[in-house]
Design a protein around this motif. Structure first.
Motif, PDB file in Angstrom:
ATOM      1  N   ALA A 143       0.826  -1.206   0.000  1.00 36.28           N
ATOM      2  CA  ALA A 143       0.000   0.000   0.000  1.00 36.28           C
ATOM      3  C   ALA A 143       0.858   1.253   0.000  1.00 36.28           C
ATOM      4  CB  ALA A 143      -0.932  -0.015   1.207  1.00 36.28           C
ATOM      5  N   MET A 144       1.938   1.246   0.793  1.00 36.48           N
ATOM      6  CA  MET A 144       2.829   2.404   0.799  1.00 36.48           C
ATOM      7  C   MET A 144       3.457   2.616  -0.577  1.00 36.48           C
ATOM      8  SD  MET A 144       4.633   2.352   4.571  1.00 36.48           S
ATOM      9  CE  MET A 144       4.915   0.588   4.772  1.00 36.48           C
ATOM     10  N   GLY A 145       3.827   1.541  -1.240  1.00 37.20           N
ATOM     11  CA  GLY A 145       4.381   1.661  -2.584  1.00 37.20           C
ATOM     12  C   GLY A 145       3.383   2.229  -3.567  1.00 37.20           C
ATOM     13  N   VAL A 146       2.123   1.825  -3.437  1.00 38.21           N
ATOM     14  CA  VAL A 146       1.089   2.369  -4.321  1.00 38.21           C
ATOM     15  C   VAL A 146       0.906   3.864  -4.073  1.00 38.21           C
ATOM     16  CG1 VAL A 146      -1.361   2.312  -4.905  1.00 38.21           C
ATOM     17  CG2 VAL A 146      -0.112   0.174  -4.631  1.00 38.21           C
ATOM     18  N   VAL A 147       0.814   4.262  -2.800  1.00 39.48           N
ATOM     19  CA  VAL A 147       0.630   5.686  -2.503  1.00 39.48           C
ATOM     20  C   VAL A 147       1.804   6.495  -3.024  1.00 39.48           C
ATOM     21  CG1 VAL A 147       0.471   7.402  -0.664  1.00 39.48           C
ATOM     22  CG2 VAL A 147      -0.894   5.326  -0.536  1.00 39.48           C
ATOM     23  N   GLU A 148       3.019   6.034  -2.774  1.00 40.79           N
ATOM     24  CA  GLU A 148       4.190   6.756  -3.284  1.00 40.79           C
ATOM     25  C   GLU A 148       4.093   6.917  -4.802  1.00 40.79           C
ATOM     26  OE1 GLU A 148       6.407   8.111  -1.397  1.00 40.79           O
ATOM     27  OE2 GLU A 148       6.814   6.877   0.372  1.00 40.79           O
ATOM     28  N   THR A 149       3.698   5.847  -5.480  1.00 37.65           N
ATOM     29  CA  THR A 149       3.625   5.886  -6.943  1.00 37.65           C
ATOM     30  C   THR A 149       2.542   6.844  -7.416  1.00 37.65           C
ATOM     31  OG1 THR A 149       4.425   3.608  -7.062  1.00 37.65           O
ATOM     32  CG2 THR A 149       3.318   4.485  -9.011  1.00 37.65           C
ATOM     33  N   LEU A 150       1.372   6.776  -6.812  1.00 37.78           N
ATOM     34  CA  LEU A 150       0.271   7.631  -7.261  1.00 37.78           C
ATOM     35  C   LEU A 150       0.567   9.102  -7.019  1.00 37.78           C
ATOM     36  CD1 LEU A 150      -2.891   5.615  -6.124  1.00 37.78           C
ATOM     37  CD2 LEU A 150      -1.610   5.475  -8.273  1.00 37.78           C
ATOM     38  N   VAL A 151       1.016   9.443  -5.810  1.00 33.38           N
ATOM     39  CA  VAL A 151       1.158  10.871  -5.497  1.00 33.38           C
ATOM     40  C   VAL A 151       2.415  11.465  -6.114  1.00 33.38           C
ATOM     41  CG1 VAL A 151      -0.247  10.652  -3.418  1.00 33.38           C
ATOM     42  CG2 VAL A 151       2.235  10.519  -3.228  1.00 33.38           C
ATOM     43  N   HIS A 152       3.502  10.701  -6.203  1.00 30.79           N
ATOM     44  CA  HIS A 152       4.688  11.267  -6.849  1.00 30.79           C
ATOM     45  C   HIS A 152       4.521  11.337  -8.363  1.00 30.79           C
ATOM     46  CE1 HIS A 152       7.070  12.162  -3.457  1.00 30.79           C
ATOM     47  NE2 HIS A 152       7.215  10.917  -3.038  1.00 30.79           N
ATOM     48  N   THR A 153       3.729  10.438  -8.945  1.00 33.50           N
ATOM     49  CA  THR A 153       3.424  10.602 -10.363  1.00 33.50           C
ATOM     50  C   THR A 153       2.560  11.840 -10.564  1.00 33.50           C
ATOM     51  OG1 THR A 153       3.604   8.218 -10.710  1.00 33.50           O
ATOM     52  CG2 THR A 153       2.482   9.474 -12.418  1.00 33.50           C
ATOM     53  N   HIS A 154       1.697  12.146  -9.612  1.00 27.55           N
ATOM     54  CA  HIS A 154       0.958  13.414  -9.649  1.00 27.55           C
ATOM     55  C   HIS A 154       1.926  14.593  -9.660  1.00 27.55           C
ATOM     56  CE1 HIS A 154      -1.862  16.584  -8.417  1.00 27.55           C
ATOM     57  NE2 HIS A 154      -1.041  16.843  -7.420  1.00 27.55           N
ATOM     58  N   ASP A 155       2.913  14.577  -8.770  1.00 19.95           N
ATOM     59  CA  ASP A 155       3.914  15.645  -8.749  1.00 19.95           C
ATOM     60  C   ASP A 155       4.637  15.742 -10.094  1.00 19.95           C
ATOM     61  OD1 ASP A 155       3.326  15.998  -5.996  1.00 19.95           O
ATOM     62  OD2 ASP A 155       4.876  14.546  -5.423  1.00 19.95           O
ATOM     63  N   LEU A 156       5.044  14.592 -10.603  1.00 21.05           N
ATOM     64  CA  LEU A 156       5.762  14.557 -11.872  1.00 21.05           C
ATOM     65  C   LEU A 156       4.887  15.034 -13.025  1.00 21.05           C
ATOM     66  CD1 LEU A 156       7.519  11.136 -11.292  1.00 21.05           C
ATOM     67  CD2 LEU A 156       8.716  13.295 -11.735  1.00 21.05           C
ATOM     68  N   ALA A 157       3.636  14.604 -13.037  1.00 24.53           N
ATOM     69  CA  ALA A 157       2.737  14.993 -14.121  1.00 24.53           C
ATOM     70  C   ALA A 157       2.527  16.500 -14.159  1.00 24.53           C
ATOM     71  CB  ALA A 157       1.400  14.271 -13.962  1.00 24.53           C
ATOM     72  N   ARG A 158       2.474  17.123 -12.981  1.00 24.50           N
ATOM     73  CA  ARG A 158       2.332  18.582 -12.938  1.00 24.50           C
ATOM     74  C   ARG A 158       3.555  19.261 -13.542  1.00 24.50           C
ATOM     75  NH1 ARG A 158       1.154  20.788  -7.210  1.00 24.50           N
ATOM     76  NH2 ARG A 158       1.026  22.707  -8.436  1.00 24.50           N
ATOM     77  N   GLY A 159       4.735  18.735 -13.238  1.00 21.64           N
ATOM     78  CA  GLY A 159       5.941  19.341 -13.772  1.00 21.64           C
ATOM     79  C   GLY A 159       6.143  19.053 -15.250  1.00 21.64           C
ATOM     80  N   LEU A 160       5.818  17.845 -15.652  1.00 20.15           N
ATOM     81  CA  LEU A 160       6.088  17.416 -17.025  1.00 20.15           C
ATOM     82  C   LEU A 160       4.961  17.766 -17.996  1.00 20.15           C
ATOM     83  CD1 LEU A 160       7.512  13.887 -16.146  1.00 20.15           C
ATOM     84  CD2 LEU A 160       8.834  15.855 -16.940  1.00 20.15           C
ATOM     85  N   GLY A 161       3.798  18.133 -17.452  1.00 13.92           N
ATOM     86  CA  GLY A 161       2.685  18.501 -18.320  1.00 13.92           C
ATOM     87  C   GLY A 161       2.017  17.326 -18.996  1.00 13.92           C
ATOM     88  N   VAL A 162       1.924  16.205 -18.280  1.00 11.75           N
ATOM     89  CA  VAL A 162       1.234  15.033 -18.831  1.00 11.75           C
ATOM     90  C   VAL A 162       0.017  14.724 -17.957  1.00 11.75           C
ATOM     91  CG1 VAL A 162       3.329  14.077 -19.844  1.00 11.75           C
ATOM     92  CG2 VAL A 162       2.676  13.409 -17.520  1.00 11.75           C
ATOM     93  N   PRO A 163      -1.028  14.120 -18.515  1.00 12.08           N
ATOM     94  CA  PRO A 163      -2.220  13.801 -17.723  1.00 12.08           C
ATOM     95  C   PRO A 163      -1.962  12.639 -16.772  1.00 12.08           C
ATOM     96  CG  PRO A 163      -2.483  13.019 -19.980  1.00 12.08           C
ATOM     97  CD  PRO A 163      -1.209  13.805 -19.950  1.00 12.08           C
TER      98      PRO A 163
END
Length: 221
Positions: A143-163
Motif C-alpha cells: 500500500a505504501m508503494g502504491v501511494v508513493e507511486t500515485l502521489v509522486h506521479t501526480h507531482d511529476l505529471a504537474r511538472g512534465l505537463g502530462v495527464p
C-alpha cells in the motif's frame, strides 16, 4: 472484503497486483513527457522531475528490501547507504545513470517496482518489518508503494505537463489501508481527490489543505 472501518471506506486488501498496476500506469504516463522536460520542478516539490522519479524508485526499492532479510528489522531500516547528489536533493540508495536518459530512468523505476511486486507477492502475511510510520506487514508495504507511486506521479505529471488520473478503486484501497481517519465516500466521494488531500496536495470542501500528514502503516484488523 474485510469489515468497513468507521469512516465508511470499504476495506479490500491491497495486493501485489495493485503495485504492478500503479507502476505500469505511472510509467506509461511518464513516457509521454518531452525528453528535455525532466529538469523542471516536480509540482510543488523542491526536487526536479528527474530527482523525484529517482526518489520514487528508491521508495519502491526500500520497501521491497525491508521485507527481504530472513528476519526483517523491527527497529530500523536495512542499512543501505543513501546519498544526495546535490544539497537539498533526495537522499537515495537508488540513482539512475543520467547518460541513459529518461528511458533509462523509467526502466529503473520499473525495476524497483518489480522488486516490490515480487516481495509483496511472496512474503508470508505474518511477516513484519520496520517503517517509521508503524511496523508493517507485506500488505502495508504494498500500500505504501502504491501511494508513493500515485502521489509522486501526480507531482511529476504537474511538472512534465502530462495527464494523470489513477483508478478510483486503487485510490480507495490504499486510503482504507493507510489513512483510516480520512473522510469516507459519504463526505468525499472522489477517492483520488481524498488521497491527494490526505497527502497534503489538495483541499476538500470544508477541509483545508494539510500542512502536516502521515499514514498509519500498522496492520489492520
Amino acid at each position: 472484503m474485510e469489515r468497513t472501518p468507521e469512516n465508511g471506506i470499504p476495506r479490500t486488501p491491497v495486493t501485489a497486483d495493485d503495485v504492478a498496476l500503479a507502476v505500469r500506469l505511472a510509467v506509461a504516463a511518464l513516457r509521454e513527457a518531452p525528453a528535455g522536460a525532466w529538469d523542471v520542478p516536480a509540482g510543488s516539490l523542491e526536487w526536479d522531475c528527474w530527482e523525484t522519479a529517482e526518489h520514487l524508485a528508491d521508495d519502491l526499492f526500500a520497501y521491497a528490501t525491508q521485507l527481504g532479510p530472513a528476519a526483517p528489522p523491527l527497529d530500523g531500516n536495512v542499512p543501505f547507504v543513501c546519498e544526495s547528489r546535490r544539497p537539498g536533493g533526495p537522499a537515495n540508495a537508488v540513482h539512475a545513470d543520467r547518460a541513459a536518459g529518461p528511458a533509462g530512468l523509467l526502466q529503473v523505476l520499473e525495476a524497483s517496482g518489480a522488486l516490490l511486486v515480487a516481495m509483496a507477492r511472496t512474503t508470508p502475511p505474518h511477516v513484519r518489518a520496520y517503517h517509521v510510520h508503524g511496523v508493517a506487514d507485506p500488505e502495508g508495504f504494498a500500500a505504501m508503494g502504491v501511494v508513493e507511486t500515485l502521489v509522486h506521479t501526480h507531482d511529476l505529471a504537474r511538472g512534465l505537463g502530462v495527464p494523470w488520473d489513477p483508478p478510483a478503486g486503487l485510490c480507495a484501497r490504499v486510503l482504507a489501508r493507510l489513512f483510516p481517519d480520512a473522510p469516507g465516500p459519504a463526505d468525499a466521494p472522489d477517492p483520488w481527490r481524498t488521497l491527494l488531500w490526505a497527502t497534503g496536495r489538495a483541499d476538500l470542501p470544508g477541509r483545508p489543505r494539510l500542512t502536516a500528514w502521515r499514514w498509519d502503516a500498522r496492520p489492520r484488523p
